[in-house]
Motif scaffolding. Structure first.
Motif, PDB file in Angstrom:
ATOM      1  N   GLU A  59       0.940  -1.112  -0.039  1.00  0.00           N
ATOM      2  CA  GLU A  59      -0.049   0.066   0.027  1.00  0.00           C
ATOM      3  C   GLU A  59       0.767   1.318  -0.262  1.00  0.00           C
ATOM      4  N   ASP A  60       1.969   1.196   0.823  1.00  0.00           N
ATOM      5  CA  ASP A  60       2.916   2.311   0.828  1.00  0.00           C
ATOM      6  C   ASP A  60       3.537   2.628  -0.574  1.00  0.00           C
ATOM      7  N   PHE A  61       3.869   1.613  -1.176  1.00  0.00           N
ATOM      8  CA  PHE A  61       4.453   1.510  -2.462  1.00  0.00           C
ATOM      9  C   PHE A  61       3.477   2.119  -3.461  1.00  0.00           C
ATOM     10  N   LEU A  62       2.147   1.673  -3.378  1.00  0.00           N
ATOM     11  CA  LEU A  62       1.391   2.097  -4.418  1.00  0.00           C
ATOM     12  C   LEU A  62       0.963   3.714  -4.147  1.00  0.00           C
ATOM     13  N   LYS A  63       0.915   3.708  -2.826  1.00  0.00           N
ATOM     14  CA  LYS A  63       0.617   5.323  -2.430  1.00  0.00           C
ATOM     15  C   LYS A  63       1.705   6.353  -3.117  1.00  0.00           C
ATOM     16  N   ARG A  64       2.965   5.786  -3.145  1.00  0.00           N
ATOM     17  CA  ARG A  64       4.008   6.763  -3.851  1.00  0.00           C
ATOM     18  C   ARG A  64       3.670   6.401  -5.464  1.00  0.00           C
ATOM     19  N   ALA A  65       3.562   5.450  -5.981  1.00  0.00           N
ATOM     20  CA  ALA A  65       3.414   5.196  -7.432  1.00  0.00           C
ATOM     21  C   ALA A  65       2.233   5.936  -8.045  1.00  0.00           C
ATOM     22  N   ILE A  76      -9.202   1.741  -4.859  1.00  0.00           N
ATOM     23  CA  ILE A  76      -9.430   0.843  -5.663  1.00  0.00           C
ATOM     24  C   ILE A  76      -8.333   0.001  -6.056  1.00  0.00           C
ATOM     25  N   VAL A  77      -7.250   0.718  -6.408  1.00  0.00           N
ATOM     26  CA  VAL A  77      -6.019   0.210  -6.589  1.00  0.00           C
ATOM     27  C   VAL A  77      -5.380  -0.712  -5.455  1.00  0.00           C
ATOM     28  N   ASN A  78      -5.413  -0.452  -4.277  1.00  0.00           N
ATOM     29  CA  ASN A  78      -5.100  -1.129  -3.117  1.00  0.00           C
ATOM     30  C   ASN A  78      -6.057  -2.379  -2.948  1.00  0.00           C
ATOM     31  N   TYR A  79      -7.212  -2.343  -3.416  1.00  0.00           N
ATOM     32  CA  TYR A  79      -8.274  -3.370  -3.018  1.00  0.00           C
ATOM     33  C   TYR A  79      -7.563  -4.477  -4.161  1.00  0.00           C
ATOM     34  N   ILE A  80      -7.576  -4.111  -5.424  1.00  0.00           N
ATOM     35  CA  ILE A  80      -7.102  -5.133  -6.312  1.00  0.00           C
ATOM     36  C   ILE A  80      -5.902  -5.943  -6.123  1.00  0.00           C
ATOM     37  N   VAL A  81      -5.022  -5.006  -5.506  1.00  0.00           N
ATOM     38  CA  VAL A  81      -3.542  -5.572  -5.031  1.00  0.00           C
ATOM     39  C   VAL A  81      -3.666  -6.665  -3.873  1.00  0.00           C
ATOM     40  N   LYS A  82      -4.639  -5.980  -2.789  1.00  0.00           N
ATOM     41  CA  LYS A  82      -4.868  -6.649  -1.586  1.00  0.00           C
ATOM     42  C   LYS A  82      -5.524  -8.031  -1.856  1.00  0.00           C
TER      43      LYS A  82
END
Length: 175
Positions: A59-65, A76-82
């Motif tokens: 989630e930290d990585f995605l927040k930066r990306a 939504i991005v986090n949910y798909i990955v999670k």
């Protein structure tokens, strides 16, 4: 359940969230960007698929990306990955677009030509297609020099092949 069925469920839920938060365009772009990164950047794919890396680290990585997107899009991005559905992102995006096009009475069409079309040619083609199909056309033009001349138009499951390459192949078969 098959990939298509899972993708439809996710796409439907994501579309509902996007619509209710009035962020359809942004979320459509985020899905496209995610798909691009997943398919083209090996490190992105490896990092987010690594079971050793915690959900919080991802989630930290995605927040930066994705630091340029809204909170809804990031969730939504986090949910798909999670949920481990990153590999389905191309299918989810495709289903999301189907819902979007249906709801907005739009018809996606891919046209492939031997050379780039001028704006005037694109406009004429769009007008003819809109007149024929009675829908707003979303035209995706691609260039394939191997066609020699003419073009191919793909509409839903229909393919209209007016390329010179196709005509030559058809002529070879009759000879």
């Amino acid at each position: 359940m098959d990939k298509s069925g899972i993708a439809k469920r996710y796409a439907s839920a994501i579309y509902d969230i996007a619509k209710s938060s009035n962020k359809i365009s942004e979320i459509r772009e985020v899905l496209s960007l995610m798909m691009e990164k997943y398919e083209e950047e090996e490190e992105f794919k490896k990092y987010l698929s690594d079971p050793v890396i915690t959900v919080e680290e991802k989630e930290d990585f995605l927040k930066r990306a994705f630091d340029f997107v809204s909170e809804e899009a990031l969730r939504i991005v986090n949910y798909i990955v999670k949920k481990g559905r990153l590999s389905l992102i191309p299918y989810i995006k495709e289903e999301f677009l189907k819902i979007y096009y249906t709801e907005n009475d739009k018809l996606p069409i891919t046209a492939i030509f031997a050379k780039e079309l001028s704006e005037e040619q694109k406009d004429k083609l769009i007008k003819k297609l809109e007149s024929k199909y009675k829908k707003k056309v979303v035209l995706n033009v691609k260039v394939d020099e191997s066609l020699i001349g003419g073009g191919i138009v793909k509409i839903r499951n229909e393919v209209i092949d007016g390329s010179i390459k196709h005509q030559i192949e058809a002529l070879k078969k009759t000879i």
